[in-house]
Write a protein that holds these residues in place. Sequence first.
Motif, PDB file in Angstrom:
ATOM      1  N   ARG A 117     -16.792 -21.023  32.820  1.00  0.00           N
ATOM      2  CA  ARG A 117     -16.303 -22.122  33.288  1.00  0.00           C
ATOM      3  C   ARG A 117     -16.996 -22.509  34.373  1.00  0.00           C
ATOM      4  NH1 ARG A 117     -10.289 -23.121  36.042  1.00  0.00           N
ATOM      5  NH2 ARG A 117     -10.898 -25.166  36.770  1.00  0.00           N
ATOM      6  N   MET A 118     -17.301 -21.743  35.529  1.00  0.00           N
ATOM      7  CA  MET A 118     -18.150 -22.174  36.561  1.00  0.00           C
ATOM      8  C   MET A 118     -19.381 -22.567  36.447  1.00  0.00           C
ATOM      9  SD  MET A 118     -18.139 -19.817  40.170  1.00  0.00           S
ATOM     10  CE  MET A 118     -19.035 -18.447  39.465  1.00  0.00           C
ATOM     11  N   THR A 119     -20.117 -21.638  35.351  1.00  0.00           N
ATOM     12  CA  THR A 119     -21.496 -22.291  35.408  1.00  0.00           C
ATOM     13  C   THR A 119     -21.849 -23.166  33.986  1.00  0.00           C
ATOM     14  OG1 THR A 119     -21.923 -20.289  34.033  1.00  0.00           O
ATOM     15  CG2 THR A 119     -22.309 -19.968  36.415  1.00  0.00           C
ATOM     16  N   GLN A 120     -20.591 -23.852  33.524  1.00  0.00           N
ATOM     17  CA  GLN A 120     -20.621 -24.678  32.616  1.00  0.00           C
ATOM     18  C   GLN A 120     -21.838 -25.700  32.784  1.00  0.00           C
ATOM     19  OE1 GLN A 120     -16.927 -26.242  31.307  1.00  0.00           O
ATOM     20  NE2 GLN A 120     -17.637 -27.788  30.082  1.00  0.00           N
ATOM     21  N   GLY A 121     -22.537 -26.349  31.868  1.00  0.00           N
ATOM     22  CA  GLY A 121     -23.585 -27.278  32.115  1.00  0.00           C
ATOM     23  C   GLY A 121     -24.804 -26.663  32.930  1.00  0.00           C
ATOM     24  N   ILE A 122     -24.913 -25.502  33.178  1.00  0.00           N
ATOM     25  CA  ILE A 122     -26.134 -25.012  33.956  1.00  0.00           C
ATOM     26  C   ILE A 122     -26.851 -23.963  32.776  1.00  0.00           C
ATOM     27  CG2 ILE A 122     -26.940 -23.530  35.816  1.00  0.00           C
ATOM     28  CD1 ILE A 122     -24.564 -24.271  37.359  1.00  0.00           C
TER      29      ILE A 122
END
Length: 142
Positions: A117-122
């Motif tokens: 969740r925290m690194t979503q889109g990375i």
Amino acid sequence: MAQNEFSNHSGYFIQEIARKTNYLLNISLSPLGISYAQFRVLNCLWKKGVLTQKEIHEFIDVKPSTLTGLVDLLSVKGFLRRTVSEEDARTNRISLTEKGDGLQEPAWEIIEAFEKRMTQGIGDEGKKDLIQNLKRINCNLG
């Protein structure tokens, strides 16, 4: 940039991310009966096996009094036990109980879901760069 625009500093965002991480992981781990701070103690034991309180302290770097409270609470909950060291009666060895060992898989599932969740889109390369830069910052601070 004006000096009062602190939200443009990396330290501000690092602190905000740390605060949110702690808060959200406490909520996520609560169904297991542990907090994120307690997870960190358990994780040391999952990875390293039986340790002294001093050894745990060296890994997670919290105040000794804080660590004592965490170990006490985890012991009361039945997740770990203290035994007197055979080599030095003044030293307690901290080990997992079966109940504590059983938390490893569900706790790590929660941590991994949070990381996702925290690194979503990375992307993968961005994640590698992020970790490398955070390690560098951590090293710069001693």
